[in-house]
Structure formats: C-alpha cells, structure tokens
Design an enzyme around this catalytic site. Structure first.
Site, PDB file in Angstrom:
ATOM      1  N   GLU A   1      -3.857  -0.501   7.851  1.00  0.00           N
ATOM      2  CA  GLU A   1      -2.858  -0.498   8.431  1.00  0.00           C
ATOM      3  C   GLU A   1      -3.032  -1.055  10.008  1.00  0.00           C
ATOM      4  O   GLU A   1      -4.041  -0.910  10.597  1.00  0.00           O
ATOM      5  CB  GLU A   1      -2.699   1.310   8.938  1.00  0.00           C
ATOM      6  CG  GLU A   1      -2.257   1.970   7.544  1.00  0.00           C
ATOM      7  CD  GLU A   1      -2.195   3.519   7.991  1.00  0.00           C
ATOM      8  OE1 GLU A   1      -1.935   3.877   9.349  1.00  0.00           O
ATOM      9  OE2 GLU A   1      -2.200   4.413   7.200  1.00  0.00           O
TER      10      GLU A   1
ATOM     11  N   TYR B   1      -4.814   0.508  15.642  1.00  0.00           N
ATOM     12  CA  TYR B   1      -3.605   0.425  16.294  1.00  0.00           C
ATOM     13  C   TYR B   1      -3.779  -0.658  17.569  1.00  0.00           C
ATOM     14  O   TYR B   1      -3.076  -1.094  18.226  1.00  0.00           O
ATOM     15  CB  TYR B   1      -2.856   1.610  16.139  1.00  0.00           C
ATOM     16  CG  TYR B   1      -2.258   1.859  14.866  1.00  0.00           C
ATOM     17  CD1 TYR B   1      -0.893   1.181  14.624  1.00  0.00           C
ATOM     18  CD2 TYR B   1      -2.907   2.611  13.743  1.00  0.00           C
ATOM     19  CE1 TYR B   1      -0.424   1.687  13.328  1.00  0.00           C
ATOM     20  CE2 TYR B   1      -2.340   2.818  12.620  1.00  0.00           C
ATOM     21  CZ  TYR B   1      -1.191   2.363  12.237  1.00  0.00           C
ATOM     22  OH  TYR B   1      -0.615   2.434  10.931  1.00  0.00           O
TER      23      TYR B   1
ATOM     24  N   HIS C   1      -3.265  10.987   1.062  1.00  0.00           N
ATOM     25  CA  HIS C   1      -2.696  10.478   2.444  1.00  0.00           C
ATOM     26  C   HIS C   1      -2.382  11.946   3.135  1.00  0.00           C
ATOM     27  O   HIS C   1      -0.856  11.978   3.334  1.00  0.00           O
ATOM     28  CB  HIS C   1      -1.540   9.316   2.257  1.00  0.00           C
ATOM     29  CG  HIS C   1      -1.582   8.424   3.605  1.00  0.00           C
ATOM     30  ND1 HIS C   1      -1.664   7.394   3.532  1.00  0.00           N
ATOM     31  CD2 HIS C   1      -1.263   9.185   4.879  1.00  0.00           C
ATOM     32  CE1 HIS C   1      -1.433   6.729   4.829  1.00  0.00           C
ATOM     33  NE2 HIS C   1      -1.347   7.997   5.628  1.00  0.00           N
TER      34      HIS C   1
ATOM     35  N   GLU D   1      -8.090   7.808   6.254  1.00  0.00           N
ATOM     36  CA  GLU D   1      -8.148   8.298   7.866  1.00  0.00           C
ATOM     37  C   GLU D   1      -8.846   9.817   7.901  1.00  0.00           C
ATOM     38  O   GLU D   1      -8.251  10.769   8.438  1.00  0.00           O
ATOM     39  CB  GLU D   1      -6.987   8.577   8.810  1.00  0.00           C
ATOM     40  CG  GLU D   1      -6.457   7.127   8.794  1.00  0.00           C
ATOM     41  CD  GLU D   1      -5.322   7.064   9.943  1.00  0.00           C
ATOM     42  OE1 GLU D   1      -4.784   7.990  10.369  1.00  0.00           O
ATOM     43  OE2 GLU D   1      -4.646   5.804  10.221  1.00  0.00           O
TER      44      GLU D   1
ATOM     45  N   ASN E   1      -7.933   1.317   9.561  1.00  0.00           N
ATOM     46  CA  ASN E   1      -6.648   1.584   9.999  1.00  0.00           C
ATOM     47  C   ASN E   1      -6.873   1.183  11.536  1.00  0.00           C
ATOM     48  O   ASN E   1      -7.624   2.109  12.012  1.00  0.00           O
ATOM     49  CB  ASN E   1      -6.031   2.748   9.725  1.00  0.00           C
ATOM     50  CG  ASN E   1      -5.493   2.963   8.372  1.00  0.00           C
ATOM     51  OD1 ASN E   1      -5.590   1.910   7.582  1.00  0.00           O
ATOM     52  ND2 ASN E   1      -5.168   4.093   7.944  1.00  0.00           N
TER      53      ASN E   1
ATOM     54  N   ARG F   1       0.783  -1.126  -0.042  1.00  0.00           N
ATOM     55  CA  ARG F   1      -0.063  -0.097   0.240  1.00  0.00           C
ATOM     56  C   ARG F   1       0.939   1.212   0.106  1.00  0.00           C
ATOM     57  O   ARG F   1       1.577   1.550   0.894  1.00  0.00           O
ATOM     58  CB  ARG F   1      -0.824  -0.085   1.170  1.00  0.00           C
ATOM     59  CG  ARG F   1      -1.691   1.142   1.286  1.00  0.00           C
ATOM     60  CD  ARG F   1      -2.861   1.156   2.384  1.00  0.00           C
ATOM     61  NE  ARG F   1      -3.348   2.569   2.404  1.00  0.00           N
ATOM     62  CZ  ARG F   1      -3.780   3.206   3.370  1.00  0.00           C
ATOM     63  NH1 ARG F   1      -3.433   2.865   4.818  1.00  0.00           N
ATOM     64  NH2 ARG F   1      -4.262   4.468   3.336  1.00  0.00           N
TER      65      ARG F   1
END
Length: 493
Positions: free
Chosen positions: A394, A328, A140, A186, A326, A95
C-alpha cells in the site's frame, strides 16, 4: 526573460529529482483495496456481521460522516467493472481481500457459505481471464463479530487455531487461483488502535496492555497460517505468504543522540513489534527492555509485554516469504520521556511525533508528501531484516478533495515511485513490487466517505455508484505502459 529562465531552472530541477531508470522487467505494478471498503452487500447471500459492520452500525459517532460500508462501492455486484479498470490500466496485479464473514459466517469451517465462495471464485476467474495476478489478503480487519463476542477476538490465544482453520480453508479452496498471499493486514492498527486505543473496531480500550496481548496472539495466528501453507500447500501451489507491516518513517528530530534513539524506538515499536519476531525472532530487544522497565515502575509484577516461549520464538521466526510494507508518510521523532503513570503504548515509546512547518499539509494531520522517507524506510528494513524481498502493498495519496484534476496525487506517486527506483538501483534494496492504494475511492474506516485515495472517483450519491476516471489514473496507466516515470524516449534501461 528572467522569469522564463527561472521557470526553466525550476522545471529542470524537478525533472532531475525523478529517477530516469526503467523498472526491472519482472517488477510488479498494481493497485489494491479490501473487502469491507468496497464490496458492500454486507449481509447479502449469507454473509454475517463483521466487527466493522457492528462498529459502524452501533457507534456511528465514531465515523467521521456517521456512514457505514453497507453498500460502499458495490463491488459485490460490480467486480467485473473494477477488473476492467485494472485491465485497461495495464497493471500486473490486484491486491484484494477475502471477507472471512462472507465465506465462513460463523468464523468456523463447519459452516461454509457457498454463495460467498462462488463470489470470490468469480472474481478470481475474472482476474485470470484478464491476465491480472491476484494478491490475496486473508484478514483485512473484518473479524466475524460472533468470534469477538464469543471469545474476545485477538485477545484470546485460541484465535491462532481458528485463524489457521480459516487460512487452510482458503488455501484449499482458492489455492489454484492465487499464488501471492498476505495473512494479516497492518497488525499495528488491528492491535494498538483496535484493542488498545479503542478507536477502531472492536473498540476495546486497553492501552499498553491489551494491545500487546493482541500482538502476541496475532503473530501466533499468522505463523499458524504460514506453517499450514508451508507444510500442506507450498509444494503443490508454489505460492508465497507474508504478513504486512505498516508505518511512517520516523526521522530523528535533531542530530542529538536522544532524538536518534527516539526515532529507533518509534520504528521498533511501530514496525519491529511485528517485523522482528517474523524476520529475526522474538520482540525487539529495546521494546522488551523498555516495557519491562516501565511496567516495574508502574507496579506490575511482570512486563505488560507477554513473553514468547522459546518454542514460540522458533515457530514464528522465518514465517514470511517476503516483506509486505504499507507506507504513506513521514514524521519527525524527538525524545519526550513520558512520566510513569497509566500504562500506554505511546508512553512506552516516549517519542514526540511532529511535522516541520515548511512541509505542505494535506487534509490529514499525519500525511505529508515526503518520498525521501520511503527510501530511508526501505533501507532500514533492508538492514534490519537481512535484505528480504519487499513488496510495497500500500502507498497512496489521501485528501478530502475529490477533484478529477488530482495533480497532487500525481506528484505524490511520481515522487514515491522515483524513491523506489532510487532504492532499487542506488541502494540495492530487494524491492520487487509496488501497489498503489487505491484503484478507487472507498469507505475509509473511521474516515467514512470523507477521505479520498482513489485514482477513480466514486460518486456515492449516485444510485449507480459510477467509477469516474481521475487524471492520476491516466498517469499511472502511462507508467505501467512505459515502465518508466519520464518520457519514454528519455528512459534509461
């Protein structure tokens, strides 16, 4: 002997927590990064200034180490080396993002930078020659600075048409090179942090007002790009287009109804603000009601959350061919009713975010190794958005320790990939791909060069900017080869 037995029990217990199933045959395993964070060459060969170039150059105090991305990983010159790393790891996809400023310096299609176009053509050819699938992000975060100055960027509704023109240019120019597309990465960070809190470029502080205006315009821009692909390019190129949603899982702080409601608010404001219009149509109902109520109490004549017209709701609904996620970490969420006062996105949510004391901290206040949160998040997305195809675009481990013996990163990857397998096989989540962030250390926005997420270390002090293999790169290579998280002879098909 007792110590030995205890050690064996702990080892077996840990092993039993890891799903032994193999990844499905067509499951995608890859790595990711973005133009601003790795390319460098910030003004080379006709590239113009982006909002992040401008932000880092003019407000260095807002970057942790006062650095910028002028050179970064120098992937503008070292892309073949980067592709070789991905090839050596045996991964399916990479990506990456196209820098709007590199191909269209003024942001408009009447000024094409052929050197920038050729750079991406070269990158795509290198990927193709090495059997690696490109997953391409159009935006991005690197808006041309000139568009921010001339029209206010995403605060201006005409950004939808400009972004559509840019998307059409990329689909026309690189349509034969890429089948997987992401429109915008995002959007919560773009709008809430960039146009609300002002901590990210372009640094606009309009909390609880500008961030919602940005959200509406951004979704219309995404939908414009999706419709252009659907109407003009899908039949020929047979690709897929999505928007990324991002967020931490919000675990209810207790079993009481107020904390459960706070968790839902956190998820719908953080993820649903962008996911719901795309997958279900319109803003989430609880978001609409809450912002409207608080706006009235604050003395506004109408809601701070701008309404979509019926036509716009229909135009945005259904404009994602898969759900790009995404994710985390996980945080607890407890009810914390905010007093009426200044408009604020966080006050609209009214949920206190906190971590349990037994969670192992890292260098980031918001980051904890809790793979069960990913599994819960995937199930929430499945149930909320009618079981879409999901690609994790992500997921990765962040620290401020640039050691090569990065066992904590390996522990994180193993756990989160195991959660993916649990979601696929136990929960029937339609998860079709996983993308680790990142292949290598990079310029981490306001974190500068002080946060490390790479499976390859970058020595930014060395003029050659070498890529140095970490232990996690070997681990991820083994996963890609075996398609399994444990010893191959113990894997279950």
């Amino acid at each position: 002997m007792k110590l030995f037995l205890l050690s064996c029990i702990i080892t077996l217990s840990f092993a039993q927590d890891i799903n032994p199933r193999k990844f499905p045959p067509n499951f995608l395993l890859g790595v990711a990064n973005a133009a601003t964070q790795i390319e460098g060459g910030w003004n080379e060969d006709g590239k113009s200034e982006s909002i992040w170039d401008h932000f880092a150059h003019n407000f260095p105090e807002k970057i942790a180490d006062k650095s910028n991305a002028d050179i970064a990983c120098d992937s503008y010159h070292k892309y073949k080396e980067d592709v070789a790393l991905i090839k050596a790891m045996g991964l399916n996809h990479y990506r990456l993002s196209i820098a709007w400023t590199r191909v269209l310096p003024t942001g408009r299609t009447d000024n094409v930078n052929e050197a920038g176009v050729q750079y991406y053509k070269n990158v795509f050819k290198e990927l193709r020659d090495n059997g690696i699938i490109p997953m391409v992000t159009l935006y991005h975060w690197d808006l041309p600075q000139i568009l921010q100055e001339e029209m206010g960027g995403f605060m201006n509704e005409s950004i939808a048409d400009l972004f559509g023109d840019y998307a059409r240019f990329c689909f026309e120019t690189f349509g034969e090179d890429a089948k997987w597309w992401v429109t915008i990465n995002e959007p919560k960070q773009v709008c809430q942090v960039g146009y609300g809190a002002g901590r990210y470029a372009p640094g606009i502080k309009s909390n609880g007002v500008g961030d919602y205006v940005c959200a509406k315009n951004l979704l219309l821009a995404h939908a414009r790009a999706w419709h252009i692909y659907d109407e003009e390019f899908r039949e020929k190129n047979q690709g897929k287009v999505a928007i990324v949603v991002d967020g931490s899982w919000a675990e209810p702080g207790s079993d009481n109804e107020a904390d459960k409601a706070a968790s839902e608010r956190a998820l719908h404001f953080g993820v649903g603000l962008y996911g719901n219009p795309v997958f279900n149509g319109d803003w989430p109902e609880l978001v609409k009601q809450r912002v409207a109520e608080r706006s009235k109490l604050e003395g506004f004549s109408e809601s701070r959350l701008p309404a979509f017209t019926d036509e716009q709701i229909k135009y945005i609904n259904g404009t994602s061919d898969y759900l790009a996620l995404n994710h985390y970490s996980t945080m607890m969420a407890s009810d914390s009713e905010a007093p009426i006062g200044q408009p604020s996105f966080d006050n609209d949510i009214s949920a206190r975010s906190w971590a349990k004391p037994e969670w192992t901290p890292t260098s980031q206040w918001w980051f904890y190794d809790l793979p069960w949160g990913l599994r819960k998040f995937l199930n929430w997305l499945k149930n909320t958005y009618n079981n879409p195809e999901i690609v994790i675009t992500e997921n990765g481990y962040v620290d401020n320790d640039d050691t090569l013996e990065d066992d904590r990163r390996i522990h994180y990857l193993r756990g989160y990939l195991s959660a993916c397998l649990d979601a696929i096989y136990e929960d029937k989540v339609n998860l079709i791909g996983y993308t680790a962030w990142s292949i290598m250390d990079d310029w981490e926005w306001t974190g500068g060069y002080s946060s490390f997420l790479g499976m390859y270390k970058i020595d930014f002090k060395d003029p050659d900017i070498p890529r140095i293999k970490r232990k996690s790169a070997g681990y991820f290579t083994t996963i890609a080869h075996n398609r399994c998280l444990i010893d191959l002879d113990k894997c279950i098909e």
